[in-house]
Enzyme design. Structure first.
Site, short mmCIF file in Angstrom:
data_model
loop_
_atom_site.label_atom_id
_atom_site.label_comp_id
_atom_site.label_asym_id
_atom_site.label_seq_id
_atom_site.Cartn_x
_atom_site.Cartn_y
_atom_site.Cartn_z
N CYS A 160 6.02 13.46 12.13
CA CYS A 160 7.25 13.85 12.85
C CYS A 160 8.31 12.75 12.82
CB CYS A 160 6.90 14.19 14.29
SG CYS A 160 6.05 12.86 15.09
N GLU A 161 8.74 12.42 11.61
CA GLU A 161 9.79 11.42 11.41
C GLU A 161 10.62 11.88 10.23
OE1 GLU A 161 10.06 8.17 12.78
OE2 GLU A 161 8.20 8.16 13.90
N TYR A 181 -0.28 -1.81 -2.49
CA TYR A 181 0.44 -1.63 -1.22
C TYR A 181 0.52 -0.16 -0.83
CZ TYR A 181 1.52 -6.41 -2.49
OH TYR A 181 1.39 -7.72 -2.87
N GLY A 218 4.04 -11.95 -7.65
CA GLY A 218 5.40 -11.42 -7.64
C GLY A 218 5.86 -10.68 -8.87
N ARG A 225 0.30 -6.83 -7.25
CA ARG A 225 0.84 -5.58 -7.80
C ARG A 225 0.65 -5.43 -9.32
NH1 ARG A 225 5.41 -3.32 -5.21
NH2 ARG A 225 5.83 -5.41 -4.45
N GLU A 246 -1.38 -15.90 -8.26
CA GLU A 246 -1.81 -14.97 -7.21
C GLU A 246 -1.23 -13.58 -7.43
OE1 GLU A 246 -0.12 -16.72 -3.71
OE2 GLU A 246 -1.24 -18.58 -3.92
N PRO A 247 -1.50 -12.96 -8.55
CA PRO A 247 -0.91 -11.63 -8.77
C PRO A 247 -1.61 -10.57 -7.93
CG PRO A 247 -2.39 -12.16 -10.57
CD PRO A 247 -2.36 -13.38 -9.67
N ARG A 263 5.70 2.95 1.35
CA ARG A 263 6.74 2.28 0.56
C ARG A 263 8.06 3.05 0.47
NH1 ARG A 263 6.62 0.78 -4.08
NH2 ARG A 263 7.30 -1.35 -3.72
N1 LLP Z 1 0.90 -14.47 -2.87
C1 LLP Z 1 1.51 -14.42 -1.68
C2 LLP Z 1 1.56 -15.62 -0.86
C3 LLP Z 1 2.09 -13.22 -1.24
O1 LLP Z 1 2.70 -13.18 -0.06
C4 LLP Z 1 2.04 -12.07 -2.06
C5 LLP Z 1 2.64 -10.81 -1.62
C6 LLP Z 1 1.37 -12.17 -3.30
C7 LLP Z 1 0.82 -13.39 -3.67
C8 LLP Z 1 1.25 -11.01 -4.24
O2 LLP Z 1 2.47 -10.57 -4.68
P1 LLP Z 1 2.58 -9.46 -5.82
O3 LLP Z 1 2.03 -10.06 -7.09
O4 LLP Z 1 1.76 -8.29 -5.40
O5 LLP Z 1 4.02 -9.16 -5.91
N2 LLP Z 1 4.48 -4.43 0.71
C9 LLP Z 1 5.40 -4.80 -0.33
C10 LLP Z 1 4.96 -6.06 -1.04
C11 LLP Z 1 4.77 -7.24 -0.13
C12 LLP Z 1 4.26 -8.46 -0.87
C13 LLP Z 1 3.81 -9.51 0.07
N3 LLP Z 1 3.29 -10.69 -0.54
C14 LLP Z 1 5.58 -3.63 -1.27
O6 LLP Z 1 4.97 -2.59 -1.07
O7 LLP Z 1 6.36 -3.71 -2.23
#
Ligand code: LLP
Length: 420
Positions: free
Chosen positions: A348-349, A377, A244, A281, A278-279, A317
């Protein structure tokens, strides 16, 4: 006008490079649109992360949903990372890379019985359960296989991550996890659940979080439950913080993992167990761009449009979150005018845009644009709408590059389709 540069995407003589490779060279050889990633970025970010938490025993489980290209997963696992998978498909990818199942954890609010079975047969390190019903199902499937499942409950700590509502996951109103009270009750059923061993506790409060406070608040709540369980004889081995951490897309004030570590380390140290992260992004977003070609420039009722060959099918996004991504010319032609334009694709959107009302150097058909911060993503959310072939992916290392996924062919689009 200031131009955005990242650690590895920089302008040299007014031309954009990924490390030591000109983006133009890749676009000419591979075509556009094309995703371009810099390997060293991924490696540096991983090292920065693990270094920040070196005072506690920890493992990073790279969230492969952010970028599941096999070479990208391998870049992280070569450095010692585990992998967090959200589906059988992501599990398949991790196994293809050769990741040891003992370094894979299985996530997902709606795992199928088959996915659970597979996770158990493979002896994955941990399955995260998101509902009481799922816990009973895991117990039942494990019993039928004669196994004891290693399970962590994903707790929903009801914390406001202060991010886009679509990617906030730790609020009472969100579908994710189990509330703290209910989780406590379930952990206390350990003795009844003969084919489950609760080995961990887990959370993930949202994505693109740019403030430290929600992490501190959520970690405190989860740690309270962890310690309460410990006091009552339920000793968990793993404390999973989820992912996150936000990154800079526009001009967000972000924080470094080092700062996060400083803020939560006192809590983590009290737990005396292994910490999981669990990183996604944070490790990938600014390690990638999407390079595209300008097809047309047009004016419609006084509004400027730059029509490119990339679209919402490549990078969704902006369309679904109104997310900001810098878009800049690959070659900076000094002396050109700035214009305000919508940068759009061929789909076409009206929702097919990369940027709205954006100030950008005017460009001409045939010239290249770079869409920044596209390493997370991006490709993983791409689609074949309008029967568009998904873009290729290129990995740059130093002064060379490799195609790590080719552009889809039209045969891919027709896979196993029948005319009856
Ligand atoms: N762990 C779990 C259980 C998750 O659901 C996610 C992301 C992560 C770890 C990794 O999160 P991060 O570190 O990448 O923030 N499509 C959206 C983001 C959706 C994230 C879903 N879960 C976007 O493009 O911003």
């Amino acid at each position: 006008m200031d131009f955005f540069e990242s650690e590895i995407f920089t302008y040299k003589n007014n031309e954009l490079y990924c490390e030591d490779v000109p983006v133009t060279e890749i676009a000419e050889k591979i075509g556009t649109p094309v995703y371009i990633y810099g390997k060293i970025f991924f490696e540096d970010r991983y090292r920065e992360f693990t270094d920040a938490f070196k005072e506690v025993k920890h493992t990073i489980f790279y969230a492969s949903k952010s970028n599941f290209n096999l070479s990208v997963i391998k870049t992280f696992t070569d450095l010692g990372s585990g992998v967090d998978v959200n589906s059988e498909g992501e599990l398949y990818r991790a196994l293809k890379v050769g990741v040891n199942p003992k370094k894979i954890i299985l996530t997902g609010v709606g795992k199928s019985a088959n996915e659970i079975k597979l996770g158990l047969e493979l002896d994955l390190l941990m399955i995260k359960a998101e509902s009481e019903e799922e816990i009973y199902l895991i117990n039942e499937i494990a019993a039928s296989l004669g196994k004891v499942a290693r399970v962590a409950i994903r707790v929903n700590p009801d914390v406001n991550a202060q991010t886009h509502p679509y990617i906030s996951t730790g609020l009472a109103e969100n579908k994710f996890g189990i509330d703290t009270e209910a989780a406590y009750t379930l952990y206390k059923k350990q003795n009844e659940l003969k084919n489950i061993k609760f080995t961990g506790i887990d959370m993930h409060i949202g994505s693109q979080i740019t403030k430290i406070e929600p992490f501190v608040e959520a970690t405190t709540k989860l740690a309270d439950l962890f310690l309460k369980l410990k006091a009552e004889g339920i000793n968990l081995e793993h404390f999973d913080m989820g992912g996150g951490i936000g990154v800079r897309y526009e001009n967000e004030k972000t924080f470094s993992v080092k700062k996060l570590a400083e803020a939560i380390m006192p809590i983590l140290k009290k737990l005396d167990c292994e910490i999981f992260f669990e990183p996604g992004r944070y490790l990938t977003a600014n390690g990638g761009i999407l390079a595209a070609k300008v097809l047309y420039t047009k004016k419609n009722h006084d509004k400027n449009f730059i029509v490119t060959d990339t679209a919402m099918t490549d990078l969704l996004r902006p369309s679904i979150y109104r997310a900001y991504h810098h878009v800049q010319p690959v070659k900076l032609e000094i002396g050109r005018n700035n214009i305000i334009a919508d940068i759009v694709g061929p789909v076409c959107e009206s929702g097919d845009f990369l940027a709205k009302d954006r100030e950008i150097l005017s460009s001409n058909p045939g010239e290249l644009l770079a869409v920044f911060s596209a390493g997370a993503y991006g490709m993983t959310m791409a689609s074949n709408y309008n029967a568009r072939r998904r873009a290729p992916e290129v990995l740059v290392s130093g002064n060379s590059f490799k195609v790590i996924r080719s552009r889809e062919t039209f045969e891919h689009l027709l896979f196993d389709e029948k005319i009856e």
